[in-house]
Design an enzyme around this catalytic site. Structure first.
Site, PDB file in Angstrom:
ATOM      1  N   LYS A   1       1.614 -42.234  30.879  1.00 32.40           N
ATOM      2  CA  LYS A   1       2.713 -41.549  31.560  1.00 32.40           C
ATOM      3  C   LYS A   1       2.268 -40.122  31.848  1.00 32.40           C
ATOM      4  CE  LYS A   1       5.925 -38.813  30.653  1.00 32.40           C
ATOM      5  NZ  LYS A   1       6.046 -38.071  31.950  1.00 32.40           N
TER       6      LYS A   1
ATOM      7  N   GLU B   1      -1.460 -32.718  20.621  1.00 27.20           N
ATOM      8  CA  GLU B   1      -2.167 -31.501  21.027  1.00 27.20           C
ATOM      9  C   GLU B   1      -1.110 -30.619  21.662  1.00 27.20           C
ATOM     10  OE1 GLU B   1      -3.471 -28.691  22.792  1.00 27.20           O
ATOM     11  OE2 GLU B   1      -4.337 -29.976  24.337  1.00 27.20           O
TER      12      GLU B   1
ATOM     13  N   CYS C   1      -3.402 -24.100  27.177  1.00 24.78           N
ATOM     14  CA  CYS C   1      -2.917 -24.047  25.795  1.00 24.78           C
ATOM     15  C   CYS C   1      -3.856 -23.268  24.893  1.00 24.78           C
ATOM     16  CB  CYS C   1      -2.704 -25.462  25.249  1.00 24.78           C
ATOM     17  SG  CYS C   1      -4.163 -26.508  25.331  1.00 24.78           S
TER      18      CYS C   1
ATOM     19  N   GLU D   1       4.302 -18.816  22.605  1.00 25.66           N
ATOM     20  CA  GLU D   1       3.455 -19.160  23.738  1.00 25.66           C
ATOM     21  C   GLU D   1       4.200 -18.899  25.049  1.00 25.66           C
ATOM     22  OE1 GLU D   1       0.430 -22.751  24.761  1.00 25.66           O
ATOM     23  OE2 GLU D   1       2.492 -23.353  24.330  1.00 25.66           O
TER      24      GLU D   1
END
Length: 476
Positions: free
Chosen positions: A174, A249, A283, A383
């Protein structure tokens, strides 16, 4: 590529294209122009069921093919993808807004190198080994649901699917709903090379529908997810009742530590380049620059000069260094972080983060350097996932390490020093999954993954294959 070529209203299940039951599609927006450049199928639970059934049926033969057989098939897949490099680049520019050089090098070439790395690393995995009077076997876990994000759509897919397929697993993918087109090209290539039916299945759709159906499906043996820490926590919770393995992750808030003996200008310029790559939507971006306090002002000046040299604008234009962020929602998120930072007393040393002059559309945020920060400021802890670099000073090496580790994340980081030995000593003290010394290049054969809320498990190289293996002991 024309709009008609980017209009894909099917899912790829059991080795063939088929229409979803509800026949819904969702628009794919070019973030630089805000125009709909294509459409993607929006699957549902019925398509997930079909894809899992196809993957389950294909698993025994694919697992039994053996490593050499699987590598040979996947090598042909890679060859087709390499032949379609330009199409993959154009697709990345259109759906991500990445400038051509970034799309070529950081998106497509790196993704293909990752798949190449898996094919090479297959020979390094200890598929069988002796332990006393036991034979220890490593076998594929089964059907894997791969859920990937929008920031590096091709790379993220191959980082998961490549390792899983080499391991002998079958896959239901997906992709991110807003950047599905690269995944369609992978499915096209799988069809061209005759990848056995059901080994690779593509089911685009929303996370709430397709993603959750995959995570909770009793026929899925493992889920590999890349995305935000909040969604990753939800994935873990949804997977718990079926006790399936979950690899995550997740986010990062990585520090670039410049030691007193480092070349400051080189270190700061390298950090800016890493922080602003892909419009900061990485990331593992080094989004926090830590320098000796007595050189803080100099470091800020060097960082501001570096971001002012970046050409921000049309990703199709020659010489563009940075394009837009991926969506209006992401632009709003990034600007919200900056607004709240200023309200808390921070200084935007690089000026206004708004769109470049002359551009009245596109989801642009100018590269921004932030200073004057308190240690616990939100923009230092959380973040941002945009072109934002914070700069802070530290007292001594112990303070630098403490600041680098003062985050819930632990994905990446950097150390700059005139001494490799001293840099390595600091790297050993950083609680993070990878550290680059003096701007060392990315290595697609080395394990990638994080500590703490940056996730669990590893991708790439032999570690990325082993992630999808079970261990069996046979006593003789």
């Amino acid at each position: 590529m024309s709009l008609e070529q980017w209009h894909r209203d099917a899912v790829y299940v059991g080795g063939r294209w088929q229409q979803p039951q509800d026949r819904r599609t969702v628009g794919v927006e070019n973030p630089a122009t805000e125009e709909i450049v294509g459409r993607s199928a929006e699957a549902g639970g019925a398509e997930v069921d079909d894809a899992v059934a196809a993957a389950t049926a294909a698993f025994p033969a694919w697992a039994a093919m053996g490593t050499a057989g699987r590598v040979a098939v996947l090598r042909r897949w890679l060859d087709v993808l390499r032949a379609q490099r330009e199409l993959l680049v154009e697709t990345t520019i259109a759906e991500v807004g990445a400038p051509r050089t970034t799309a070529e090098e950081s998106h497509v070439d790196t993704a293909l190198d990752v798949l190449e790395g898996y094919l090479t690393a297959a020979g390094e995995v200890a598929w069988e080994e002796e332990a006393g009077h036991s034979l220890v076997l490593r076998e594929p876990i089964g059907v894997v649901g791969c859920i990937t994000p929008w920031n590096y759509p091709l790379y993220q897919v191959l980082a998961k699917v490549g390792g899983a397929l080499v391991a002998g697993c079958t896959v239901v993918l997906k992709p991110a709903e807003i950047t599905p087109m690269s995944a369609y090209l992978l499915a096209d290539a799988a069809s061209v090379v005759g990848l056995p039916a059901g080994v690779f299945n593509l089911v685009p759709g929303s996370g709430r529908v397709v993603g959750e159906a995959l995570v909770t499906h009793p026929g899925v043996d493992m889920v590999s997810f890349t995305g935000s820490t909040g969604v990753g926590a939800r994935v873990s919770g949804l997977a718990a009742p079926t006790v399936k393995r979950v690899a995550l992750e997740l986010g990062g808030k990585s520090a670039s530590v410049v030691l007193p003996d480092a070349d400051l200008h080189t270190a700061v310029a390298g950090t800016v380049a890493a922080a602003m790559l892909n419009s900061g939507q990485t990331c593992s971006a080094w989004s926090r620059l830590l320098v000796p306090t007595d050189r803080l002002d100099e470091a800020v000046d060097v960082a501001v000069a570096a971001v002012e040299r970046l050409v921000v604008g049309d990703p199709t234009a020659t010489g563009t260094d940075m394009g837009p962020v991926v969506s209006a929602a992401q632009r709003k998120t990034v600007l919200g972080f900056l607004s709240r930072a200023v309200e808390g007393g921070a200084v935007l040393a690089s000026g206004s983060p708004d769109r470049p002059a002359g551009l009245d559309r596109g989801h642009y945020v100018m590269p921004t350097v932030v200073t004057g920060l308190l240690p616990g400021a939100e923009i230092v802890r959380e973040e941002v996932f945009g072109p934002v670099l914070t700069v802070q000073g530290y007292r001594d090496e112990a303070d630098a390490v403490a600041m680098a580790n003062a985050t819930d994340y632990g994905l990446s980081g950097a150390v700059w020093s005139g001494s490799d030995e001293k840099a390595l000593a600091i790297a050993r003290r950083m609680r993070t999954g990878q550290v680059d010394i003096n701007g060392a290049a990315f290595n697609p054969m080395a394990p990638f993954g994080g500590y703490r809320r940056s996730g669990n498990g590893r991708e790439l190289g032999k570690w990325g294959i082993e992630e999808f293996l079970e261990t069996k002991s046979v006593q003789r």
